[in-house]
Design a protein around this motif. Structure first.
Motif, PDB file in Angstrom:
ATOM      1  N   VAL A  46     114.197  66.191  42.828  1.00  0.00           N
ATOM      2  CA  VAL A  46     115.302  66.182  43.782  1.00  0.00           C
ATOM      3  C   VAL A  46     116.416  67.097  43.296  1.00  0.00           C
ATOM      4  N   GLU A  47     116.764  66.992  42.026  1.00  0.00           N
ATOM      5  CA  GLU A  47     117.826  67.827  41.461  1.00  0.00           C
ATOM      6  C   GLU A  47     117.467  69.305  41.569  1.00  0.00           C
ATOM      7  N   VAL A  48     116.212  69.623  41.337  1.00  0.00           N
ATOM      8  CA  VAL A  48     115.765  71.027  41.407  1.00  0.00           C
ATOM      9  C   VAL A  48     115.962  71.577  42.824  1.00  0.00           C
ATOM     10  N   TYR A  49     115.569  70.809  43.815  1.00  0.00           N
ATOM     11  CA  TYR A  49     115.690  71.266  45.201  1.00  0.00           C
ATOM     12  C   TYR A  49     117.136  71.269  45.677  1.00  0.00           C
ATOM     13  N   ILE A  50     117.931  70.317  45.229  1.00  0.00           N
ATOM     14  CA  ILE A  50     119.357  70.318  45.567  1.00  0.00           C
ATOM     15  C   ILE A  50     120.020  71.574  45.012  1.00  0.00           C
ATOM     16  N   ARG A  51     119.684  71.940  43.792  1.00  0.00           N
ATOM     17  CA  ARG A  51     120.246  73.148  43.173  1.00  0.00           C
ATOM     18  C   ARG A  51     119.876  74.388  43.982  1.00  0.00           C
ATOM     19  N   SER A  52     118.631  74.440  44.451  1.00  0.00           N
ATOM     20  CA  SER A  52     118.199  75.580  45.250  1.00  0.00           C
ATOM     21  C   SER A  52     118.946  75.650  46.580  1.00  0.00           C
ATOM     22  N   LEU A  53     119.125  74.492  47.224  1.00  0.00           N
ATOM     23  CA  LEU A  53     119.853  74.467  48.497  1.00  0.00           C
ATOM     24  C   LEU A  53     121.302  74.895  48.309  1.00  0.00           C
ATOM     25  N   ARG A  54     121.922  74.456  47.230  1.00  0.00           N
ATOM     26  CA  ARG A  54     123.304  74.864  46.967  1.00  0.00           C
ATOM     27  C   ARG A  54     123.404  76.370  46.788  1.00  0.00           C
ATOM     28  N   ASP A  55     122.431  76.951  46.123  1.00  0.00           N
ATOM     29  CA  ASP A  55     122.423  78.408  45.962  1.00  0.00           C
ATOM     30  C   ASP A  55     122.353  79.100  47.313  1.00  0.00           C
ATOM     31  N   LYS A  56     121.490  78.610  48.190  1.00  0.00           N
ATOM     32  CA  LYS A  56     121.303  79.253  49.492  1.00  0.00           C
ATOM     33  C   LYS A  56     122.485  79.025  50.429  1.00  0.00           C
ATOM     34  N   LEU A  57     123.236  77.947  50.179  1.00  0.00           N
ATOM     35  CA  LEU A  57     124.438  77.672  50.975  1.00  0.00           C
ATOM     36  C   LEU A  57     125.685  78.281  50.341  1.00  0.00           C
ATOM     37  N   ASN A  58     125.505  78.904  49.171  1.00  0.00           N
ATOM     38  CA  ASN A  58     126.636  79.433  48.401  1.00  0.00           C
ATOM     39  C   ASN A  58     127.640  78.311  48.110  1.00  0.00           C
ATOM     40  N   ASP A  59     127.092  77.157  47.795  1.00  0.00           N
ATOM     41  CA  ASP A  59     127.894  75.962  47.562  1.00  0.00           C
ATOM     42  C   ASP A  59     128.146  75.804  46.059  1.00  0.00           C
ATOM     43  N   LYS A  60     128.851  76.759  45.486  1.00  0.00           N
ATOM     44  CA  LYS A  60     129.039  76.790  44.035  1.00  0.00           C
ATOM     45  C   LYS A  60     129.861  75.612  43.531  1.00  0.00           C
TER      46      LYS A  60
END
Length: 227
Positions: free
Chosen positions: A195-209
């Motif tokens: 879950v953490e891995v996929y959340i990190r990827s989604l944040r990258d794609k949303l530019n949610d730094k």
């Protein structure tokens, strides 16, 4: 969410106060609502009304919710949200094994139930939806596409399912266990850090730094906020 025309919901519960509360709330949301006080009535009514969603209490005299779930899933194309009085893992597993699509523990908020209803409709009756807006997000389930602020996100199938689940349930805190159940399946045997891995990827794609869109609530889970 804007109302979807023609959606039928069957409430099955032997507690009149709960039935009245849910019936009024769902009718105000634009749904066509049917009610049944017991399992036998529910099975008969479901065959006549052909509901999209059944909100089904587990503990009822006569035919309990588990048996109703088993019978409906054999003959009807329907999404079942089971209601339990306490969070018993055995009840949850039994309901899911019999075909239940979701469950909620009493007492629950109407807003959360509504979010789960729309999630089930989106997952099991996508033809009812065009592109649906949630804050800055637009989800097109037919095309498996999510836009964020008019930008199409390049998502893998799992990323799409995860982000859709988070967005549809925006404002709610979703634990890793719940996310794993709903996105990967309750029988998932991998590590929960997926879950953490996929959340990190989604944040990258949303530019949610700064994690302002997908927030982490330490020890509790994740929550999507729109502003």
């Amino acid at each position: 969410m804007q109302p979807i025309k023609g959606v039928k919901i069957l409430i099955v519960d032997d507690e009149p106060n709960i039935v009245q509360f849910l019936e009024l709330g769902l009718q105000n949301e634009g749904f066509e609502v049917f009610t049944a006080p017991d399992g036998f009535t529910a099975v008969t009514l479901a065959k006549q009304a052909r509901p999209h969603i059944v909100i089904l209490d587990v503990m009822m005299p006569g035919m309990d919710g588990f048996e109703v779930c088993r019978m409906l899933k054999k003959t009807e194309h329907v999404a079942i949200i089971m209601l339990t009085a306490k969070e018993e893992v055995e009840d949850r597993v039994k309901g899911l094994t019999l075909g239940a699509d979701d469950y909620m523990v009493k007492p629950f908020s109407f807003e959360e139930l509504l979010a789960r209803i729309y999630a089930r409709l989106r997952n099991q009756f996508p033809h009812l939806f065009a592109e649906v807006a949630y804050g800055p997000f637009r989800i097109d389930d037919r095309r498996k596409e999510i836009r964020y602020e008019d930008r199409v996100l390049e998502l893998s199938p799992t990323e799409y399912e995860l982000l859709s689940f988070l967005v549809v349930n925006h404002g709610l805190v979703l634990s890793k266990t719940v996310i794993l159940d709903k996105v990967w399946g309750y029988d998932f045997r991998g590590e929960d850090n997926i879950v953490e891995v996929y959340i990190r990827s989604l944040r990258d794609k949303l530019n949610d730094k700064e994690h302002r869109i997908i927030r982490t609530l330490r020890g509790s889970g994740y929550r999507v906020d729109f502003g």
